[in-house]
Design a protein around this motif. Structure first.
Motif, PDB file in Angstrom:
ATOM      1  N   ALA A  78       0.813  -1.229   0.000  1.00 19.85           N
ATOM      2  CA  ALA A  78       0.000   0.000   0.000  1.00 19.85           C
ATOM      3  C   ALA A  78       0.837   1.265   0.000  1.00 19.85           C
ATOM      4  N   ASN A  79       1.982   1.227  -0.673  1.00 19.95           N
ATOM      5  CA  ASN A  79       2.767   2.443  -0.868  1.00 19.95           C
ATOM      6  C   ASN A  79       2.365   3.080  -2.203  1.00 19.95           C
ATOM      7  N   TRP A  80       2.537   4.380  -2.317  1.00 17.76           N
ATOM      8  CA  TRP A  80       2.022   5.093  -3.480  1.00 17.76           C
ATOM      9  C   TRP A  80       3.065   6.048  -4.050  1.00 17.76           C
ATOM     10  N   ALA A  81       3.140   6.112  -5.368  1.00 14.26           N
ATOM     11  CA  ALA A  81       3.929   7.128  -6.062  1.00 14.26           C
ATOM     12  C   ALA A  81       3.318   7.341  -7.434  1.00 14.26           C
ATOM     13  N   SER A  82       3.598   8.486  -8.028  1.00 10.86           N
ATOM     14  CA  SER A  82       3.111   8.721  -9.386  1.00 10.86           C
ATOM     15  C   SER A  82       3.630   7.653 -10.328  1.00 10.86           C
ATOM     16  N   GLU A  83       4.864   7.207 -10.077  1.00 18.18           N
ATOM     17  CA  GLU A  83       5.445   6.082 -10.798  1.00 18.18           C
ATOM     18  C   GLU A  83       6.136   5.169  -9.797  1.00 18.18           C
ATOM     19  N   ASN A  84       5.934   3.863  -9.936  1.00 17.45           N
ATOM     20  CA  ASN A  84       6.704   2.887  -9.170  1.00 17.45           C
ATOM     21  C   ASN A  84       6.462   3.001  -7.661  1.00 17.45           C
ATOM     22  N   GLY A  85       5.281   2.572  -7.255  1.00 19.09           N
ATOM     23  CA  GLY A  85       4.906   2.711  -5.864  1.00 19.09           C
ATOM     24  C   GLY A  85       5.665   1.821  -4.911  1.00 19.09           C
ATOM     25  N   GLY A  86       6.181   0.690  -5.383  1.00 17.91           N
ATOM     26  CA  GLY A  86       6.932  -0.200  -4.502  1.00 17.91           C
ATOM     27  C   GLY A  86       8.389   0.208  -4.417  1.00 17.91           C
ATOM     28  N   ILE A  87       9.238  -0.453  -5.234  1.00 19.64           N
ATOM     29  CA  ILE A  87      10.677  -0.170  -5.251  1.00 19.64           C
ATOM     30  C   ILE A  87      11.053   0.404  -6.604  1.00 19.64           C
ATOM     31  N   GLN A  88      11.685   1.574  -6.586  1.00 26.82           N
ATOM     32  CA  GLN A  88      12.254   2.181  -7.790  1.00 26.82           C
ATOM     33  C   GLN A  88      13.757   2.006  -7.728  1.00 26.82           C
ATOM     34  N   GLN A  89      14.312   1.296  -8.712  1.00 26.83           N
ATOM     35  CA  GLN A  89      15.763   1.065  -8.668  1.00 26.83           C
ATOM     36  C   GLN A  89      16.297   0.835 -10.073  1.00 26.83           C
ATOM     37  N   PRO A  90      17.513   1.327 -10.360  1.00 27.16           N
ATOM     38  CA  PRO A  90      18.075   1.191 -11.694  1.00 27.16           C
ATOM     39  C   PRO A  90      19.132   0.104 -11.814  1.00 27.16           C
ATOM     40  N   SER A  91      19.312  -0.684 -10.738  1.00 29.73           N
ATOM     41  CA  SER A  91      20.460  -1.586 -10.712  1.00 29.73           C
ATOM     42  C   SER A  91      20.033  -3.017 -10.425  1.00 29.73           C
ATOM     43  N   SER A  92      20.669  -3.968 -11.091  1.00 29.28           N
ATOM     44  CA  SER A  92      20.389  -5.382 -10.836  1.00 29.28           C
ATOM     45  C   SER A  92      21.058  -5.879  -9.555  1.00 29.28           C
ATOM     46  N   SER A  93      21.718  -4.986  -8.825  1.00 29.90           N
ATOM     47  CA  SER A  93      22.375  -5.395  -7.582  1.00 29.90           C
ATOM     48  C   SER A  93      21.387  -5.571  -6.441  1.00 29.90           C
ATOM     49  N   LEU A  94      20.121  -5.202  -6.649  1.00 30.36           N
ATOM     50  CA  LEU A  94      19.093  -5.418  -5.637  1.00 30.36           C
ATOM     51  C   LEU A  94      18.782  -6.903  -5.512  1.00 30.36           C
ATOM     52  N   SER A  95      18.666  -7.368  -4.259  1.00 30.11           N
ATOM     53  CA  SER A  95      18.302  -8.759  -3.990  1.00 30.11           C
ATOM     54  C   SER A  95      17.107  -8.776  -3.035  1.00 30.11           C
ATOM     55  N   VAL A  96      16.061  -9.494  -3.424  1.00 32.01           N
ATOM     56  CA  VAL A  96      14.852  -9.617  -2.601  1.00 32.01           C
ATOM     57  C   VAL A  96      14.664 -11.089  -2.262  1.00 32.01           C
ATOM     58  N   LEU A  97      14.515 -11.411  -0.984  1.00 33.89           N
ATOM     59  CA  LEU A  97      14.388 -12.792  -0.546  1.00 33.89           C
ATOM     60  C   LEU A  97      13.242 -12.922   0.456  1.00 33.89           C
ATOM     61  N   ASN A  98      12.361 -13.886   0.212  1.00 33.12           N
ATOM     62  CA  ASN A  98      11.299 -14.222   1.165  1.00 33.12           C
ATOM     63  C   ASN A  98      10.512 -12.992   1.598  1.00 33.12           C
ATOM     64  N   SER A  99      10.092 -12.179   0.645  1.00 32.38           N
ATOM     65  CA  SER A  99       9.415 -10.920   0.946  1.00 32.38           C
ATOM     66  C   SER A  99       8.062 -10.842   0.242  1.00 32.38           C
ATOM     67  N   LEU A 100       7.233  -9.917   0.714  1.00 29.12           N
ATOM     68  CA  LEU A 100       5.905  -9.689   0.158  1.00 29.12           C
ATOM     69  C   LEU A 100       5.826  -8.262  -0.374  1.00 29.12           C
ATOM     70  N   ILE A 101       5.528  -8.122  -1.669  1.00 31.04           N
ATOM     71  CA  ILE A 101       5.388  -6.806  -2.294  1.00 31.04           C
ATOM     72  C   ILE A 101       4.044  -6.804  -3.017  1.00 31.04           C
ATOM     73  N   TRP A 102       3.079  -6.033  -2.465  1.00 29.31           N
ATOM     74  CA  TRP A 102       1.695  -6.186  -2.924  1.00 29.31           C
ATOM     75  C   TRP A 102       0.916  -4.885  -2.721  1.00 29.31           C
ATOM     76  N   GLY A 103       0.016  -4.608  -3.654  1.00 28.21           N
ATOM     77  CA  GLY A 103      -0.927  -3.510  -3.478  1.00 28.21           C
ATOM     78  C   GLY A 103      -0.320  -2.133  -3.529  1.00 28.21           C
ATOM     79  N   ASN A 104       0.878  -1.999  -4.122  1.00 29.67           N
ATOM     80  CA  ASN A 104       1.499  -0.688  -4.284  1.00 29.67           C
ATOM     81  C   ASN A 104       1.011  -0.047  -5.579  1.00 29.67           C
TER      82      ASN A 104
END
Length: 357
Positions: free
Chosen positions: A233-259
């Motif tokens: 439930a995060n909000w932005a005009s663009e990309n309400g969840g995670i905004q990132q330009p790099s493949s160095s981001l690592s997401v593990l065992n997480s929930l990203i929903w409703g942004n």
């Protein structure tokens, strides 16, 4: 015990009548861990020295090459000309335990290779900036960042060679008027990298007017990780969840929903064992797209068009058919438009209206 910098007793709202106030109410410079401040309320600091730039930080607490222990203290209603109205740390390693930073013009500045340990602290309703980190290594554990506001990084800004560790922290209803409602990470400034490691953290209801409702990074950083985190439930005009330009981001065992708009944007990060709304086709394994079955308030009918306040970045929904208990819905989720799978965070309510971010 209370320490006030209001020497003339005339402090007004919005930091009026502060020219007479004390520069730094507490000075922890040159101390070690045996210097303990416990159970003190500190307010009305005004770090506005002009002639010495570093003195323009830390209206409540100023710490240069010091490592004091600060426990059970409240820093509120202080300001600084440059940053860190509540507290400022330079080349320091203080310990903060169960402290509150409330309604300061800048909650805390951490710079010049500082390494504070911050546990069980609350950062709430601070303006200009929440926590500003540059070229330092703070560790935050069990902290709450709520309703703070800044241009970039509503709750936290990390830049330069900052290495920020977040464990079991909550970011709720923070606002950035540009990027990163919760956190903004800036990397490769003068060839430096900022890094962020977030574990067991929650980002809900944060807002950015441009990009990255929960977290934004506009320059590649190496590395940054999210493990066992929830971004909802995060909000932005663009990309309400995670905004990132790099493949160095690592997401593990997480929930990203409703942004709002998108869940993860930019160069494909590695995502494993996570639940991503809409699915995830990038690098990684064992991800799902299954409704986590939150319980938003969806019954009832909005009886008037929603109104939006561009200053607070909040919308008000009206349902005259209900008789809500005032304040009882705060912290819950609502689906404002059931034709879309976007959730909003409730920041308050009356008998017939709900205010959301």
């Amino acid at each position: 015990t209370r320490l006030s910098g209001d020497l003339l007793g005339d402090d007004g709202a919005d930091f009026a009548n502060r020219d007479d106030n004390s520069y730094h109410l507490v000075n922890g410079s040159g101390t070690d861990a045996t210097a303990v401040l416990d159970g003190v309320t500190v307010s009305g600091g005004n770090a506005d020295f002009y002639s010495r730039k570093i003195e323009d930080y830390g209206g409540g607490l100023f710490c240069y090459e010091g490592s004091p222990t600060i426990r059970n203290c409240t820093f509120h209603d202080s300001r600084a000309r440059t940053g860190g109205g509540g507290a400022a740390c330079f080349r320091s390693s203080p310990t903060f335990e169960t402290c509150r930073f409330v309604a300061n013009k800048g909650a805390m500045t951490i710079e010049l290779s500082s390494s504070p340990t911050i546990t069980g602290c609350t950062f709430e309703n601070n303006t200009m900036e929440g926590v500003y980190v540059d070229d330092s290594d703070p560790v935050f554990t069990n902290c709450l960042f709520q309703r703070n506001r800044a241009v970039n990084g509503g709750a936290m800004y990390a830049g330069g060679t900052a290495h920020v560790v977040l464990t079991s922290c909550r970011f709720l209803a923070n606002i950035a008027t540009s990027y990163g409602g919760g956190v903004y990470v800036s990397g490769q400034v003068n060839n430096d990298d900022a890094t962020l490691a977030s574990t067991n953290c929650v980002f809900i209801g944060n807002v950015a007017s441009e990009r990255g409702g929960a977290i934004a990074c506009t320059i590649p950083v190496t590395p940054w990780t999210f493990t066992n985190c929830t971004l909802v439930a995060n909000w932005a005009s663009e990309n309400g969840g995670i905004q990132q330009p790099s493949s160095s981001l690592s997401v593990l065992n997480s929930l990203i929903w409703g942004n709002h708009r998108t869940q993860i944007s930019g160069t494909a990060p590695t995502v494993d064992y996570s639940c991503i709304q809409g699915g995830y086709a990038g690098p990684g394994d064992n991800n799902i797209d299954s409704d986590p079955i939150f319980f938003p308030i969806t019954d009832g009918t909005w009886t008037a068009a929603a109104t939006y306040d561009g200053t607070t970045m909040r919308s008000t929904l009206t349902d005259t058919g209900h008789d809500y208990v005032p304040g009882a819905l705060t912290g819950q989720l609502v689906n404002c438009d059931t034709t879309q799978s976007v959730l909003s965070y409730i920041v308050g309510n009356t008998e017939t209206t709900i205010e959301v971010m």
